[in-house]
Design a protein around this motif. Structure first.
Motif, PDB file in Angstrom:
ATOM      1  N   CYS A 269       0.806  -1.223   0.000  1.00  0.00           N
ATOM      2  CA  CYS A 269       0.000   0.000   0.000  1.00  0.00           C
ATOM      3  C   CYS A 269       0.839   1.273   0.000  1.00  0.00           C
ATOM      4  CB  CYS A 269      -0.958   0.006   1.191  1.00  0.00           C
ATOM      5  SG  CYS A 269      -0.156   0.031   2.813  1.00  0.00           S
ATOM      6  N   THR A 270       2.089   1.223   0.423  1.00  0.00           N
ATOM      7  CA  THR A 270       2.932   2.423   0.429  1.00  0.00           C
ATOM      8  C   THR A 270       3.601   2.675  -0.916  1.00  0.00           C
ATOM      9  OG1 THR A 270       4.675   1.072   1.423  1.00  0.00           O
ATOM     10  CG2 THR A 270       3.396   2.483   2.895  1.00  0.00           C
ATOM     11  N   PHE A 376      -4.364   3.103  11.302  1.00  0.00           N
ATOM     12  CA  PHE A 376      -4.084   4.524  11.108  1.00  0.00           C
ATOM     13  C   PHE A 376      -5.359   5.249  10.676  1.00  0.00           C
ATOM     14  CE2 PHE A 376      -0.028   2.362  10.021  1.00  0.00           C
ATOM     15  CZ  PHE A 376       0.744   2.877  11.047  1.00  0.00           C
ATOM     16  N   HIS A 377      -5.433   6.509  11.035  1.00  0.00           N
ATOM     17  CA  HIS A 377      -6.597   7.319  10.681  1.00  0.00           C
ATOM     18  C   HIS A 377      -6.181   8.426   9.721  1.00  0.00           C
ATOM     19  CE1 HIS A 377      -9.026   5.300  13.719  1.00  0.00           C
ATOM     20  NE2 HIS A 377      -8.005   5.457  14.563  1.00  0.00           N
ATOM     21  N   GLY A 378      -7.165   8.954   8.993  1.00  0.00           N
ATOM     22  CA  GLY A 378      -6.899  10.009   8.041  1.00  0.00           C
ATOM     23  C   GLY A 378      -7.277   9.588   6.640  1.00  0.00           C
ATOM     24  N   ASP A 379      -6.911  10.431   5.666  1.00  0.00           N
ATOM     25  CA  ASP A 379      -7.201  10.087   4.279  1.00  0.00           C
ATOM     26  C   ASP A 379      -6.117   9.168   3.723  1.00  0.00           C
ATOM     27  OD1 ASP A 379      -4.990  11.677   3.646  1.00  0.00           O
ATOM     28  OD2 ASP A 379      -6.199  13.385   3.016  1.00  0.00           O
ATOM     29  N   ASN A 381      -3.553   9.625   1.761  1.00  0.00           N
ATOM     30  CA  ASN A 381      -2.176  10.102   1.903  1.00  0.00           C
ATOM     31  C   ASN A 381      -1.691  10.019   3.338  1.00  0.00           C
ATOM     32  OD1 ASN A 381      -1.832  10.681  -0.819  1.00  0.00           O
ATOM     33  ND2 ASN A 381      -2.557  12.784  -0.622  1.00  0.00           N
ATOM     34  N   ASP A 382      -2.567  10.350   4.291  1.00  0.00           N
ATOM     35  CA  ASP A 382      -2.195  10.256   5.708  1.00  0.00           C
ATOM     36  C   ASP A 382      -1.825   8.821   6.067  1.00  0.00           C
ATOM     37  OD1 ASP A 382      -2.690  12.963   6.162  1.00  0.00           O
ATOM     38  OD2 ASP A 382      -4.785  12.604   6.699  1.00  0.00           O
ATOM     39  N   ARG A 386       1.833   7.631   7.280  1.00  0.00           N
ATOM     40  CA  ARG A 386       2.044   7.085   8.628  1.00  0.00           C
ATOM     41  C   ARG A 386       2.555   5.645   8.575  1.00  0.00           C
ATOM     42  NH1 ARG A 386      -2.540  10.610   9.608  1.00  0.00           N
ATOM     43  NH2 ARG A 386      -1.945  12.124  11.210  1.00  0.00           N
ATOM     44  N   ALA A 387       2.044   4.882   7.607  1.00  0.00           N
ATOM     45  CA  ALA A 387       2.530   3.509   7.458  1.00  0.00           C
ATOM     46  C   ALA A 387       4.008   3.498   7.079  1.00  0.00           C
ATOM     47  CB  ALA A 387       1.704   2.770   6.397  1.00  0.00           C
TER      48      ALA A 387
END
Length: 404
Positions: A269-270, A376-379, A381-382, A386-387
């Motif tokens: 995913c990254t 993780f939370h956020g959209d 990109n976030d 974070r990942a």
């Protein structure tokens, strides 16, 4: 303590079309050098607003640095504002401009000649600042005890000219300030853990959170700062990045180099963000061998040898898949340690059992493999950002397990 004021100029900054970064970068450099930055301002294009601020600050601060407004277009008015403030005409600095455009090929020089009466001018009596990255000259002068510098707003040009002109001012005071980067702690818990240090009135302490790290910045008497830095490292042992590392990726590369270890990544995913961060560090080629971006299940199977049974029974976002991806990266690249990332960045793809933001990490090496789950939370990109930071943290901790 010396005082500085930093001003960025541009309607695009006030409207949000572009983000201001020049003043923030220079403020950090000056702060580490013992300066007090009294103000950062963003002003619109046009000479009237700048003239007002020049009158406010010249004579009251030691250093005033301007960013922007030195290009050849109609909205670039910094030269005119400085000319008006100093009450002198603009003059062409032919020798300085010749030196700048001499770097360019002949066809470009023809175009730059048309900008000589804008980018090559400066107020009479001021000094032309050479631009090593672009064509617009900078401007420098001193009035009433204030050193004034005007640099173009293009970040690469601004930073190159600041390094060139302000190197002595930006030289870090080694024991007057200290910065400790702490991994794996939320700001709310870390402030309580470090309360014995934070409560010291003789120190100026800033707590600066960012994804994956919290920075503890301390400024004060050299002896007090050294004592506080040592105490911070004792209060959170094993979680502080080593001195000299300004990011998790730097800590990974420096730690692997010290220990003679090689590393690799397997990313889903990254999409290569971890590999990009590591390869941005000078010297990474000696210890980082590569990142396999395996987004589809077929790529996970064919490149990393993730079993078909694992993907059918557990899914790509699972502890089993993360562990097999990390082990596959060890085999593919032949390294000592590896980290893998597989998750759901969204906005679609989540479920009750695996909501958007679910990410599994595999950490392999030294004969062992483990998997760690994070939410993780956020959209999108976030979550990806974070990942990536957590993967770097996992890799740094794995590298650190090996004694030097």
């Amino acid at each position: 303590m010396k005082h500085a004021v930093l001003i960025a100029i541009g309607d695009e900054l006030l409207s949000g079309i572009r983000r201001e970064g020049n003043c923030s970068w220079l403020a950090w450099r000056l702060t580490r050098a013992g300066w007090k930055v009294d103000c950062i301002e963003i002003l619109p294009d046009g000479k009237d607003s700048l003239s007002k601020y020049l009158k406010n600050w010249v004579g009251t601060t030691d250093l005033l640095v301007l960013s922007g407004g030195l290009g050849p277009t109609h909205d670039d008015c910094t030269r005119e504002a400085l000319s008006s403030f100093l009450k002198v005409p603009l003059e062409t600095a032919d020798d300085a401009y010749d030196k700048v455009i001499a770097r360019y090929p002949a066809d470009m020089r023809i175009l730059l000649e048309k900008c000589r009466d804008t980018q090559g001018t400066l107020p009479r009596g001021t000094r032309a600042v050479h631009n090593p990255q672009g064509a617009a000259l900078g401007i420098a002068f001193e009035v009433s005890g204030t050193k004034v510098f005007a640099f173009p707003g293009v970040p690469s040009e601004y930073r190159a000219m600041a390094e060139q002109e302000l190197a002595p001012e930006m030289a870090t005071i080694r024991n007057g300030t200290a910065s400790v980067l702490v991994a794996g702690w939320p700001e709310s818990l870390l402030k309580d853990r470090l309360a014995p240090v934070i409560s010291r009135l003789e120190l100026h302490i800033s707590i600066l959170p960012s994804p994956g790290l919290v920075e503890i910045f301390m400024r004060g008497d050299p002896e007090d700062v050294v004592r506080a830095e040592n105490e911070v490292r004792l209060l959170v042992p094993g979680d502080c990045l080593p001195p000299g590392a300004r990011s998790l990726e730097e800590a990974v590369i420096q730690g692997a180099a010290r220990r003679g270890l090689t590393s690799a990544c397997a990313e889903s995913c990254t999409g290569g963000l971890v590999g990009a961060a590591l390869t941005a560090i000078p010297g990474s080629s000696a210890v980082f061998f590569g990142s396999a971006v395996c987004y589809s299940n077929s790529a996970k199977k064919s490149i990393l040898s993730v079993s078909d049974d694992t993907l059918k029974r557990c899914g790509a976002v699972s502890s089993q898949c993360a562990a097999e991806m990390a082990e596959g990266a060890l085999r593919v690249f032949g390294t000592d340690v590896s980290v893998s990332i597989t998750g759901i960045a969204g906005p679609e793809g989540g479920s009750a059992d695996k909501p958007v933001g679910t990410v599994w990490f595999g950490i392999a090496g030294k004969g062992s493999t483990k998997a760690v789950e994070k939410l993780f939370h956020g959209d999108r990109n976030d979550i990806r950002g974070r990942a990536s930071m957590f993967a770097l943290q996992c890799l740094w901790r794995k590298v650190s397990e090996t004694e030097e």
